[in-house]
Enzyme design. Structure first.
Site, PDB file in Angstrom:
ATOM      1  N   MET A  49     -92.735  61.790 -52.778  1.00 46.74           N
ATOM      2  CA  MET A  49     -92.481  60.350 -52.628  1.00 46.74           C
ATOM      3  C   MET A  49     -91.012  59.983 -52.916  1.00 46.74           C
ATOM      4  SD  MET A  49     -95.901  59.078 -54.635  1.00 46.74           S
ATOM      5  CE  MET A  49     -95.625  57.330 -54.472  1.00 46.74           C
ATOM      6  N   HIS A  50     -90.668  58.761 -52.583  1.00 42.76           N
ATOM      7  CA  HIS A  50     -89.450  58.050 -53.018  1.00 42.76           C
ATOM      8  C   HIS A  50     -88.107  58.545 -52.468  1.00 42.76           C
ATOM      9  CE1 HIS A  50     -92.306  56.561 -55.988  1.00 42.76           C
ATOM     10  NE2 HIS A  50     -92.372  57.738 -56.565  1.00 42.76           N
TER      11      HIS A  50
ATOM     12  N   ASP B 238     -97.703  61.917 -51.515  1.00 48.33           N
ATOM     13  CA  ASP B 238     -98.436  63.126 -51.937  1.00 48.33           C
ATOM     14  C   ASP B 238     -99.524  62.829 -52.958  1.00 48.33           C
ATOM     15  OD1 ASP B 238     -96.671  62.685 -54.054  1.00 48.33           O
ATOM     16  OD2 ASP B 238     -95.786  64.681 -54.002  1.00 48.33           O
TER      17      ASP B 238
END
Ligand SMILES: Nc1ncnc2c1ncn2[C@@H]1O[C@H](COP(=O)(O)OP(=O)(O)O)[C@@H](O)[C@H]1O
Ligand SMILES: O=C(CO)[C@@H](O)[C@H](O)COP(=O)(O)O
Length: 503
Positions: free
Chosen positions: A82-83, A240
């Site tokens: 992520m991110h 995820d």
């Protein structure tokens, strides 16, 4: 003719691609490792091209080595770390290396956002603007690399970039979009208010899609590159942790997920967006339409173990090192490890705290240190469980996934420290499985995730807590709980030595 879906799990250490059939069996799996670049303490970057190449190599191997016929692959979907910020110019070329979830260079930007938007920010995004999230990274580029920012026309997250390269379509799914902290969670759209306040052009935000929506079929050019068929449908996929939750069958609020990947996660399914953890826990849209999840993240879970192995145990295999901890005992003979070696997110949102071994004694052996690392990571998870307990959340089962769930010893340590039943999956690939399930539901193989889970999710061994060890761990966890406070000032004083080397 057989029919398959591919689940692409785009992790931090590697991409793993699983081919699954309609009976929920993993018929073949391929993976490809890629490097992580950490040019300075607190920095963490990857080259998006490595994700595309790694994913493509894994797919080519499924086709050539495992004889999966391209025309039998009906759908592909994703689970993505992520991110991470991927910035694209007007020609959709990548402008700089991706700045990842575990990069904490953005403390200044975090404070700027907090100063400007205060509580309103948490109200809109249901999260604090922590260093790891995408928005502070955008502001960092804007302030520190204005020439790159001036060329940036859109941003994507890691798996969205791979999907873009497969289909030519720019998009981001809701479960990953919440992790940018630019989404108005209740409204389900990009937040005009935050964009305006921080001078981010709304035009940079990609179109939003559901995890089970189709982004179209594999493009001609990617079909030529990978050997895939242009009939294969490519679905949105998810963050995820959303994918891990789906793949672990966490589809109701009485089950909790414990995931040990590079990061560590304790996650709970949430039925609605009314619950308020005041940003202490992350709150995200789920990959399952109209539902949510909350989670606490330990930045260095598997990463702590990798660091320990690389630094102190290069001569043995991973399995050997982990299992050697059985030669130590509960509490590692009086040694405690706090896993804050790249800073921490939950329960302490502190990018500058660093890890420690407390209680080092002349009699300690390497096995005690390994045990302390395994236990310290789970103590950090227990801190998150305690937050859920404080909110009177009742759950009795913890489903364990991720690379860390390969170790029976570590699974038993989880059961003893949580004092709860811990269940593993038959195959520890929760996120990859979740990704494949999103394609299976998107294709209409199943009407709901629950139906799909009934076929796809197979629980493995159960680990029950031992009452005596659970009691002992309770006491050690109490001592562990004091280490953050006792070491935070020291850690912050040492910051200058970590960053500058010229004092
Ligand atoms: N045999 C093992 N026993 C325990 N932990 C392991 C083992 N092998 C790998 N790991 C841990 O699993 C982590 C990788 O998990 P994975 O879920 O693949 O991560 P990611 O998705 O972040 O790439 C590594 O950081 C490592 O510490
Ligand atoms: O930052 C987070 C969640 O907020 C991490 O969980 C990343 O999503 C990376 O995950 P792994 O590579 O450890 O699976």
């Amino acid at each position: 003719m057989s029919e398959y879906v591919l689940g692409v799990d785009l992790g931090t250490s590697a991409v793993k691609v699983s081919a699954m059939n309609k009976d929920g069996e993993i018929v073949a799996q391929q993976s490809f490792d890629y490097p992580l670049s950490q040019p300075h303490p607190g920095y963490s970057e990857q080259n998006p091209e490595d994700w595309v190449s790694g994913t493509t190599v894994a797919i080519v191997r499924l086709i050539l080595d495992d004889q999966i016929k391209p025309e039998e692959i009906e759908g592909i979907s994703f689970s993505g770390q992520m991110h991470g910020l991927v910035l694209l110019d007007e020609n959709r070329q990548v402008l700089r290396p991706a700045i990842l979830w575990n990069d904490t260079r953005t403390t200044k930007q975090r404070h700027e956002i907090e100063a400007q938007l205060g509580d309103k920010f948490v109200e809109i995004t249901k999260n604090q603007p922590l260093e790891g999230f995408t928005l502070p990274k955008m502001l960092w580029v804007k302030e520190n690399e204005p020439e790159i920012w001036a060329q940036a026309k859109t941003f994507l997250l890691p798996k969205d970039y791979v999907r873009y390269r497969m289909t030519g379509k720019l998009a981001m799914d809701y479960s990953d979009a919440t992790g940018t902290v630019l989404l108005d969670v209740k409204a389900g759209q990009w937040s005009q208010e935050i964009c305006d306040a921080l001078d981010i052009p709304m035009s940079m935000c990609p179109p939003l899609m559901k995890s089970i929506d189709s982004a179209g079929k594999v493009s001609q050019s990617y079909a030529l590159f990978s050997g895939l068929s242009t009939d294969t449908e490519v679905f949105g996929g998810g963050a995820d942790n959303a994918a891990g939750a789906v793949g672990a069958g966490i589809l109701s609020p009485n089950m909790v997920l414990s995931s040990i990947g590079t990061s560590g996660v304790v996650l709970k399914y949430e039925e609605n967006a009314d619950v308020d953890y005041h940003g202490v826990l992350q709150f995200e849209d789920h990959a399952i339409p109209d539902s949510y999840y909350s989670m606490g993240v330990t930045l260095a879970a598997g990463y702590s173990l990798n660091w320990f192995k690389k630094t102190f145990a290069q001569d043995v295999s991973f399995d050997e090192m982990v299992e050697s901890a059985a030669n130590s005992g509960v509490g590692a003979n009086g040694l405690i490890y706090t896993p804050y070696i790249v800073g921490e997110r939950a329960p302490y949102a502190d990018a500058d705290i660093r890890g420690s071994f407390i209680g080092v004694d002349g009699t300690h052996k390497k096995t005690d240190f390994v045990r302390a690392v395994l236990e310290g990571i789970i103590f950090s998870f227990k801190d998150i469980m305690d937050i859920y307990d404080a909110h009177h959340n009742d759950f009795d089962t913890v489903v364990a996934i991720g690379g860390g769930a390969k170790s029976p010893l570590w699974l038993q340590i989880q059961a003893d420290i949580f004092n709860k039943k811990v269940v593993s999956l038959e195959n520890e690939q929760g996120p990859g499985m979740g990704a494949a399930m999103m394609a299976a539901v998107g294709l209409g193989w199943f009407d709901t995730f629950q139906e799909c889970a009934d076929k796809f999710v197979h629980f493995g061994k159960e680990y029950l807590p031992d009452p005596k060890r659970a009691q002992q761990y309770d006491k050690v966890h109490e001592i562990y709980g004091k280490v953050y406070k006792s070491t935070s000032e020291l850690s912050h004083e040492l910051l200058a030595y970590r960053r500058d080397n010229d004092i």
